[in-house]
Write a protein that holds these residues in place. Structure first.
Motif, PDB file in Angstrom:
ATOM      1  N   LEU A 134       0.858  -1.177   0.000  1.00 44.64           N
ATOM      2  CA  LEU A 134       0.000   0.000   0.000  1.00 44.64           C
ATOM      3  C   LEU A 134       0.895   1.226   0.000  1.00 44.64           C
ATOM      4  CD1 LEU A 134      -2.959   0.902   0.137  1.00 44.64           C
ATOM      5  CD2 LEU A 134      -2.726   0.963   2.612  1.00 44.64           C
ATOM      6  N   GLU A 135       0.829   1.992  -1.076  1.00 45.99           N
ATOM      7  CA  GLU A 135       1.707   3.151  -1.236  1.00 45.99           C
ATOM      8  C   GLU A 135       1.042   4.404  -0.683  1.00 45.99           C
ATOM      9  OE1 GLU A 135       2.448   3.207  -5.428  1.00 45.99           O
ATOM     10  OE2 GLU A 135       3.106   1.118  -5.416  1.00 45.99           O
ATOM     11  N   ASP A 136       1.864   5.316  -0.187  1.00 41.06           N
ATOM     12  CA  ASP A 136       1.359   6.559   0.366  1.00 41.06           C
ATOM     13  C   ASP A 136       0.561   7.312  -0.694  1.00 41.06           C
ATOM     14  OD1 ASP A 136       1.110   8.367   2.505  1.00 41.06           O
ATOM     15  OD2 ASP A 136       2.611   9.673   1.586  1.00 41.06           O
ATOM     16  N   GLY A 137      -0.583   7.807  -0.323  1.00 42.47           N
ATOM     17  CA  GLY A 137      -1.418   8.575  -1.237  1.00 42.47           C
ATOM     18  C   GLY A 137      -2.441   7.745  -1.999  1.00 42.47           C
ATOM     19  N   MET A 138      -2.363   6.411  -1.906  1.00 43.34           N
ATOM     20  CA  MET A 138      -3.341   5.569  -2.589  1.00 43.34           C
ATOM     21  C   MET A 138      -4.706   5.691  -1.908  1.00 43.34           C
ATOM     22  SD  MET A 138      -1.781   1.836  -3.388  1.00 43.34           S
ATOM     23  CE  MET A 138      -1.172   1.471  -5.006  1.00 43.34           C
ATOM     24  N   THR A 139      -5.747   5.703  -2.711  1.00 42.05           N
ATOM     25  CA  THR A 139      -7.096   5.644  -2.180  1.00 42.05           C
ATOM     26  C   THR A 139      -7.467   4.176  -2.061  1.00 42.05           C
ATOM     27  OG1 THR A 139      -7.648   7.705  -3.295  1.00 42.05           O
ATOM     28  CG2 THR A 139      -9.480   6.338  -2.583  1.00 42.05           C
ATOM     29  N   TYR A 140      -8.008   3.807  -0.922  1.00 43.33           N
ATOM     30  CA  TYR A 140      -8.313   2.401  -0.705  1.00 43.33           C
ATOM     31  C   TYR A 140      -9.563   2.225   0.128  1.00 43.33           C
ATOM     32  CZ  TYR A 140      -5.655   3.566   3.502  1.00 43.33           C
ATOM     33  OH  TYR A 140      -5.183   4.160   4.627  1.00 43.33           O
ATOM     34  N   GLY A 141     -10.115   1.036   0.045  1.00 47.62           N
ATOM     35  CA  GLY A 141     -11.273   0.666   0.851  1.00 47.62           C
ATOM     36  C   GLY A 141     -10.985  -0.656   1.528  1.00 47.62           C
ATOM     37  N   PRO A 142     -11.568  -0.880   2.671  1.00 49.04           N
ATOM     38  CA  PRO A 142     -11.283  -2.103   3.427  1.00 49.04           C
ATOM     39  C   PRO A 142     -11.932  -3.332   2.805  1.00 49.04           C
ATOM     40  CG  PRO A 142     -13.045  -0.908   4.479  1.00 49.04           C
ATOM     41  CD  PRO A 142     -12.557  -0.039   3.335  1.00 49.04           C
ATOM     42  N   ILE A 143     -11.299  -4.472   2.986  1.00 46.44           N
ATOM     43  CA  ILE A 143     -11.896  -5.762   2.663  1.00 46.44           C
ATOM     44  C   ILE A 143     -12.053  -6.470   3.999  1.00 46.44           C
ATOM     45  CG2 ILE A 143     -11.680  -7.951   1.440  1.00 46.44           C
ATOM     46  CD1 ILE A 143      -9.708  -6.498  -0.472  1.00 46.44           C
ATOM     47  N   VAL A 144     -13.293  -6.748   4.373  1.00 49.19           N
ATOM     48  CA  VAL A 144     -13.579  -7.354   5.665  1.00 49.19           C
ATOM     49  C   VAL A 144     -14.155  -8.748   5.437  1.00 49.19           C
ATOM     50  CG1 VAL A 144     -14.965  -7.145   7.779  1.00 49.19           C
ATOM     51  CG2 VAL A 144     -13.986  -5.097   6.720  1.00 49.19           C
ATOM     52  N   ASP A 145     -13.601  -9.729   6.140  1.00 53.73           N
ATOM     53  CA  ASP A 145     -14.155 -11.080   6.109  1.00 53.73           C
ATOM     54  C   ASP A 145     -15.434 -11.044   6.943  1.00 53.73           C
ATOM     55  OD1 ASP A 145     -14.855 -13.773   6.860  1.00 53.73           O
ATOM     56  OD2 ASP A 145     -12.837 -14.398   6.274  1.00 53.73           O
ATOM     57  N   ARG A 146     -16.582 -11.162   6.282  1.00 51.66           N
ATOM     58  CA  ARG A 146     -17.856 -11.026   6.981  1.00 51.66           C
ATOM     59  C   ARG A 146     -18.129 -12.186   7.929  1.00 51.66           C
ATOM     60  NH1 ARG A 146     -21.873 -13.970   4.445  1.00 51.66           N
ATOM     61  NH2 ARG A 146     -21.296 -14.807   2.431  1.00 51.66           N
TER      62      ARG A 146
ATOM     63  N   LEU B 130     -15.677 -13.620   9.875  1.00 57.32           N
ATOM     64  CA  LEU B 130     -14.830 -13.398  11.039  1.00 57.32           C
ATOM     65  C   LEU B 130     -14.964 -11.984  11.597  1.00 57.32           C
ATOM     66  CD1 LEU B 130     -11.539 -15.059   9.709  1.00 57.32           C
ATOM     67  CD2 LEU B 130     -13.266 -16.074  11.224  1.00 57.32           C
ATOM     68  N   ASN B 131     -15.634 -11.108  10.820  1.00 58.81           N
ATOM     69  CA  ASN B 131     -15.742  -9.703  11.177  1.00 58.81           C
ATOM     70  C   ASN B 131     -14.350  -9.112  11.417  1.00 58.81           C
ATOM     71  OD1 ASN B 131     -17.196  -7.381  11.518  1.00 58.81           O
ATOM     72  ND2 ASN B 131     -17.507  -7.686  13.703  1.00 58.81           N
ATOM     73  N   GLN B 132     -13.464  -9.351  10.433  1.00 62.89           N
ATOM     74  CA  GLN B 132     -12.069  -8.967  10.575  1.00 62.89           C
ATOM     75  C   GLN B 132     -11.534  -8.379   9.275  1.00 62.89           C
ATOM     76  OE1 GLN B 132      -9.964 -12.275  12.166  1.00 62.89           O
ATOM     77  NE2 GLN B 132      -8.305 -11.035  12.903  1.00 62.89           N
ATOM     78  N   LEU B 133     -10.696  -7.346   9.409  1.00 57.55           N
ATOM     79  CA  LEU B 133     -10.045  -6.754   8.249  1.00 57.55           C
ATOM     80  C   LEU B 133      -9.057  -7.764   7.676  1.00 57.55           C
ATOM     81  CD1 LEU B 133      -9.537  -4.015   6.644  1.00 57.55           C
ATOM     82  CD2 LEU B 133      -7.537  -3.786   8.124  1.00 57.55           C
ATOM     83  N   VAL B 134      -9.173  -8.059   6.365  1.00 58.65           N
ATOM     84  CA  VAL B 134      -8.270  -9.025   5.725  1.00 58.65           C
ATOM     85  C   VAL B 134      -7.447  -8.394   4.607  1.00 58.65           C
ATOM     86  CG1 VAL B 134      -9.610 -11.080   6.340  1.00 58.65           C
ATOM     87  CG2 VAL B 134     -10.124  -9.872   4.204  1.00 58.65           C
ATOM     88  N   GLY B 135      -7.757  -7.141   4.239  1.00 60.63           N
ATOM     89  CA  GLY B 135      -6.997  -6.486   3.184  1.00 60.63           C
ATOM     90  C   GLY B 135      -7.649  -5.185   2.779  1.00 60.63           C
ATOM     91  N   VAL B 136      -7.162  -4.632   1.672  1.00 65.39           N
ATOM     92  CA  VAL B 136      -7.722  -3.398   1.130  1.00 65.39           C
ATOM     93  C   VAL B 136      -7.846  -3.515  -0.385  1.00 65.39           C
ATOM     94  CG1 VAL B 136      -6.875  -1.872   2.961  1.00 65.39           C
ATOM     95  CG2 VAL B 136      -5.451  -2.288   0.955  1.00 65.39           C
ATOM     96  N   GLY B 137      -8.809  -2.807  -0.929  1.00 66.46           N
ATOM     97  CA  GLY B 137      -8.959  -2.693  -2.369  1.00 66.46           C
ATOM     98  C   GLY B 137      -8.416  -1.346  -2.805  1.00 66.46           C
ATOM     99  N   VAL B 138      -7.612  -1.332  -3.855  1.00 60.15           N
ATOM    100  CA  VAL B 138      -6.993  -0.109  -4.360  1.00 60.15           C
ATOM    101  C   VAL B 138      -7.160  -0.044  -5.877  1.00 60.15           C
ATOM    102  CG1 VAL B 138      -5.248  -0.081  -2.526  1.00 60.15           C
ATOM    103  CG2 VAL B 138      -4.697  -1.148  -4.710  1.00 60.15           C
ATOM    104  N   THR B 139      -6.756   1.066  -6.450  1.00 59.57           N
ATOM    105  CA  THR B 139      -6.660   1.173  -7.912  1.00 59.57           C
ATOM    106  C   THR B 139      -5.196   1.409  -8.231  1.00 59.57           C
ATOM    107  OG1 THR B 139      -8.881   2.085  -8.077  1.00 59.57           O
ATOM    108  CG2 THR B 139      -7.408   2.449  -9.942  1.00 59.57           C
ATOM    109  N   ARG B 140      -4.627   0.519  -9.039  1.00 50.47           N
ATOM    110  CA  ARG B 140      -3.229   0.635  -9.443  1.00 50.47           C
ATOM    111  C   ARG B 140      -3.175   0.453 -10.959  1.00 50.47           C
ATOM    112  NH1 ARG B 140       1.157  -0.789  -5.997  1.00 50.47           N
ATOM    113  NH2 ARG B 140      -0.196  -2.260  -4.921  1.00 50.47           N
TER     114      ARG B 140
END
Length: 186
Positions: free
Chosen positions: A61-73, A75-85
């Motif tokens: 994840l690079e500084d300045g990237m816009t991202y949204g969370p990916i949550v395992d529904r 486990l109710n846990q953050l598992v990653g992020v979605g970005v545009t590259r």
């Protein structure tokens, strides 16, 4: 404050820029928060017992990237992020199992990107989308236990095999100086 308790707030900002977007729980023991600016900028985990903030580090994840969370529904846990590259959506997983599955499918399907769209609680069945620049998305069902991938369907099946123009990313300035991102198909 936790409901029904009389203790100091777990988090309090001094300015509007200190106000985070609360993305959800992380395993029920912490909140995942996104600060858009200020000293806490980025993803933070707020411990619901102690009240402390800790930065969530996501390799790639690079500084300045816009991202949204990916949550395992499940486990109710953050598992990653979605970005545009490179003008394409991409997922970056911090969950090693999901990262491994994504990498394996990327190699097996031979496309530019593989997105894990949904998965069963035990992660034995995973719905995947795969795509390359200028090609419609194809959806698959991956049986993790059997190691089998089956085509589920295509987005825009009437466009398969058609030539598409090149998509160019650009930015232009509005009258007030705001930079506006745009995609142009040639």
């Amino acid at each position: 404050r936790r409901p029904g308790t009389r203790r100091d707030p777990l988090y309090s900002g001094r300015h509007l820029s200190d106000r985070p977007n609360i993305l959800g729980f992380d395993g029920g023991r912490a909140l995942v928060m996104l600060f858009s600016e200020g000293e806490n900028r980025g993803l933070q985990r707020l411990d619901l017992e102690a009240g402390g903030l800790t930065r969530i580090s996501i390799p790639g994840l690079e500084d300045g990237m816009t991202y949204g969370p990916i949550v395992d529904r499940h486990l109710n846990q953050l598992v990653g992020v979605g970005v545009t590259r490179d003008d394409l959506p991409e997922q970056i997983f911090i969950d090693t199992e999901l990262a491994g599955i994504q990498t394996a499918l990327l190699g097996a399907l031979g496309t530019d990107r593989v997105q894990l769209e949904s998965w069963s609680a035990d992660r034995s069945i995973i719905v995947v989308s795969a795509f390359s620049r200028g090609e419609p998305e194809v959806f698959y069902v991956f049986n993790n236990a059997a190691g089998e991938v089956s085509v589920l369907g295509e987005a825009y099946p009437g466009l398969a095999g058609q030539d598409f123009g090149e998509v160019v990313s650009l930015s232009y300035e509005a009258g007030d100086g705001l930079a506006i991102p745009a995609l142009l198909t040639l």
